[in-house]
Design a protein around this motif. Structure first.
Motif, PDB file in Angstrom:
ATOM      1  N   TRP A 118       0.821  -1.216   0.000  1.00  0.00           N
ATOM      2  CA  TRP A 118       0.000   0.000   0.000  1.00  0.00           C
ATOM      3  C   TRP A 118       0.854   1.265   0.000  1.00  0.00           C
ATOM      4  O   TRP A 118       1.885   1.319   0.662  1.00  0.00           O
ATOM      5  CB  TRP A 118      -0.874   0.055   1.260  1.00  0.00           C
ATOM      6  CG  TRP A 118      -1.801  -1.097   1.456  1.00  0.00           C
ATOM      7  CD1 TRP A 118      -1.563  -2.223   2.202  1.00  0.00           C
ATOM      8  CD2 TRP A 118      -3.114  -1.236   0.928  1.00  0.00           C
ATOM      9  NE1 TRP A 118      -2.647  -3.053   2.163  1.00  0.00           N
ATOM     10  CE2 TRP A 118      -3.626  -2.474   1.388  1.00  0.00           C
ATOM     11  CE3 TRP A 118      -3.923  -0.431   0.115  1.00  0.00           C
ATOM     12  CZ2 TRP A 118      -4.892  -2.933   1.063  1.00  0.00           C
ATOM     13  CZ3 TRP A 118      -5.186  -0.885  -0.220  1.00  0.00           C
ATOM     14  CH2 TRP A 118      -5.660  -2.126   0.257  1.00  0.00           C
ATOM     15  N   LEU A 119       0.365   2.253  -0.711  1.00  0.00           N
ATOM     16  CA  LEU A 119       0.769   3.632  -0.465  1.00  0.00           C
ATOM     17  C   LEU A 119      -0.359   4.209   0.360  1.00  0.00           C
ATOM     18  O   LEU A 119      -1.501   4.313  -0.116  1.00  0.00           O
ATOM     19  CB  LEU A 119       0.924   4.417  -1.770  1.00  0.00           C
ATOM     20  CG  LEU A 119       1.184   5.924  -1.581  1.00  0.00           C
ATOM     21  CD1 LEU A 119       2.521   6.155  -0.879  1.00  0.00           C
ATOM     22  CD2 LEU A 119       1.144   6.656  -2.914  1.00  0.00           C
ATOM     23  N   GLY A 120      -0.062   4.532   1.624  1.00  0.00           N
ATOM     24  CA  GLY A 120      -1.097   5.012   2.520  1.00  0.00           C
ATOM     25  C   GLY A 120      -0.809   6.413   3.032  1.00  0.00           C
ATOM     26  O   GLY A 120       0.355   6.824   3.150  1.00  0.00           O
ATOM     27  N   PHE A 121      -1.866   7.121   3.324  1.00  0.00           N
ATOM     28  CA  PHE A 121      -1.754   8.458   3.908  1.00  0.00           C
ATOM     29  C   PHE A 121      -1.915   8.337   5.410  1.00  0.00           C
ATOM     30  O   PHE A 121      -2.935   7.840   5.900  1.00  0.00           O
ATOM     31  CB  PHE A 121      -2.839   9.380   3.333  1.00  0.00           C
ATOM     32  CG  PHE A 121      -2.849  10.764   3.932  1.00  0.00           C
ATOM     33  CD1 PHE A 121      -1.911  11.710   3.563  1.00  0.00           C
ATOM     34  CD2 PHE A 121      -3.812  11.122   4.875  1.00  0.00           C
ATOM     35  CE1 PHE A 121      -1.922  12.988   4.106  1.00  0.00           C
ATOM     36  CE2 PHE A 121      -3.838  12.394   5.430  1.00  0.00           C
ATOM     37  CZ  PHE A 121      -2.892  13.326   5.045  1.00  0.00           C
ATOM     38  N   ASN A 122      -0.882   8.730   6.136  1.00  0.00           N
ATOM     39  CA  ASN A 122      -0.915   8.669   7.596  1.00  0.00           C
ATOM     40  C   ASN A 122      -1.619   9.920   8.112  1.00  0.00           C
ATOM     41  O   ASN A 122      -1.089  11.020   7.999  1.00  0.00           O
ATOM     42  CB  ASN A 122       0.521   8.602   8.146  1.00  0.00           C
ATOM     43  CG  ASN A 122       0.554   8.375   9.640  1.00  0.00           C
ATOM     44  OD1 ASN A 122      -0.295   8.872  10.373  1.00  0.00           O
ATOM     45  ND2 ASN A 122       1.554   7.627  10.103  1.00  0.00           N
ATOM     46  N   PRO A 123      -2.810   9.783   8.683  1.00  0.00           N
ATOM     47  CA  PRO A 123      -3.563  10.958   9.123  1.00  0.00           C
ATOM     48  C   PRO A 123      -2.925  11.686  10.304  1.00  0.00           C
ATOM     49  O   PRO A 123      -3.227  12.848  10.546  1.00  0.00           O
ATOM     50  CB  PRO A 123      -4.937  10.383   9.494  1.00  0.00           C
ATOM     51  CG  PRO A 123      -4.671   8.952   9.815  1.00  0.00           C
ATOM     52  CD  PRO A 123      -3.550   8.532   8.920  1.00  0.00           C
ATOM     53  N   THR A 124      -2.027  11.011  11.016  1.00  0.00           N
ATOM     54  CA  THR A 124      -1.358  11.639  12.157  1.00  0.00           C
ATOM     55  C   THR A 124      -0.210  12.534  11.695  1.00  0.00           C
ATOM     56  O   THR A 124      -0.085  13.686  12.109  1.00  0.00           O
ATOM     57  CB  THR A 124      -0.828  10.578  13.131  1.00  0.00           C
ATOM     58  OG1 THR A 124      -1.920   9.771  13.594  1.00  0.00           O
ATOM     59  CG2 THR A 124      -0.146  11.235  14.326  1.00  0.00           C
ATOM     60  N   THR A 125       0.628  11.996  10.814  1.00  0.00           N
ATOM     61  CA  THR A 125       1.780  12.755  10.327  1.00  0.00           C
ATOM     62  C   THR A 125       1.462  13.550   9.065  1.00  0.00           C
ATOM     63  O   THR A 125       2.245  14.406   8.663  1.00  0.00           O
ATOM     64  CB  THR A 125       2.948  11.810  10.027  1.00  0.00           C
ATOM     65  OG1 THR A 125       2.572  10.911   8.968  1.00  0.00           O
ATOM     66  CG2 THR A 125       3.326  11.012  11.265  1.00  0.00           C
TER      67      THR A 125
END
Length: 220
Positions: free
Chosen positions: A150-157
Motif C-alpha cells: 500500500w501507499l497510505g496516507f498517515n492521518p497523524t503525520t
C-alpha cells in the motif's frame, strides 16, 4: 457487521431485526470500469477474468454467508467464532473493490502521473517518483506469502508511507491511496513466481488520477 449483543442470547425481537437487516442488504460483485483485456499486455485478460469473476466473487459470497451467520447467532461465543471469516472475506471484498479502481488501461489514465498534489506529496515524502516506486516494489515483494502493498496516507503525520498488510487484511492504520494485490492469483498465470516483474509492470496501469483523488479527499 452487526454489534455484539450485551447478553449471550439476544432477545427474539433484536435477533429478528438483525436477520431482517441482513436479508435486505447483500454485498455484490462490482463491475470493472474497463474490459477484461484492457490492461494487456501488463495484466492478461485471463488473470483479470479469473481474479474478478472467481476470486473476488468468492469473497463476496463468503462475506454474505458470514454476515448471515453472525446475524442469526445466538451467543457471543458464536459471534466471536465468525470474526476471522468476516475479516478475511470482508477485507477481500474491500481490498479488491479498491484495487479495480486503482487500475486503468495504459492507453487511458493508466501509468500517467502528472503534476499535482499526488506527485508533489510523493516527491516530498520519498525524494522522487522513482525512489517511491523502488521502495514500494521492494517492500511489497518482501511480503512472505499473501498480502497487499500500500501507499497510505498517515492521518497523524499527514505524510505518505509505504505499508503492507497480510492476507486480505484491509488497511486501517492509513487511508489507502494505492493498493497492489500480491497474492499469486493476481500475477502467477503471467509472471509465474517472479514478483518483481509483476510489480514493475503494474505501474503501467496504475490509475494515478484515482489515487490523487483519494489523497485530496484524505487531506481535507
Amino acid at each position: 457487521m452487526f454489534a455484539i449483543a450485551r447478553n449471550s442470547v439476544r432477545p427474539a425481537a433484536a435477533r429478528y431485526s438483525a436477520l431482517a437487516a441482513a436479508a435486505r442488504f447483500k454485498h455484490t460483485l462490482p463491475e470493472l470500469p474497463y474490459a477484461y483485456d484492457a490492461l494487456e499486455p501488463h495484466i492478461s485478460k485471463e488473470i483479470m477474468t479469473l481474479h474478478h469473476q472467481k476470486h473476488h466473487q468468492t469473497y463476496v459470497n463468503g462475506l454474505n454467508a458470514a454476515e448471515e451467520s453472525y446475524a442469526s447467532s445466538k451467543s457471543t461465543k458464536e459471534q466471536i467464532a465468525l470474526q476471522s471469516a468476516l475479516k478475511f472475506n470482508g477485507g477481500g471484498h474491500i481490498n479488491h473493490s479498491l484495487f479495480w479502481k486503482n487500475l486503468a488501461p495504459a492507453n487511458g489514465d493508466g501509468g500517467k502521473l502528472g503534476d499535482g498534489p499526488l506527485k508533489k506529496a510523493i516527491e516530498r515524502d520519498f525524494g522522487s517518483v522513482d525512489a517511491f516506486k523502488k521502495k514500494f516494489n521492494a517492500t511489497t515483494a518482501a511480503i512472505q506469502g499473501s498480502g497487499w502493498g500500500w501507499l497510505g496516507f498517515n492521518p497523524t503525520t499527514e505524510k505518505l508511507e509505504v505499508v503492507t498488510t497480510a492476507n486480505q487484511d484491509p488497511l486501517i492504520s492509513h487511508v489507502p491511496i494505492i493498493g497492489v494485490d500480491i497474492w499469486e492469483h493476481a500475477f502467477y498465470l503471467q509472471y509465474k513466481n517472479v514478483k518483481p516483474d509483476y510489480l514493475n509492470a503494474i505501474w503501467n496501469v496504475i490509475n494515478f488520477k484515482e489515487a490523487e483523488a483519494r489523497l485530496v479527499e484524505a487531506s481535507k
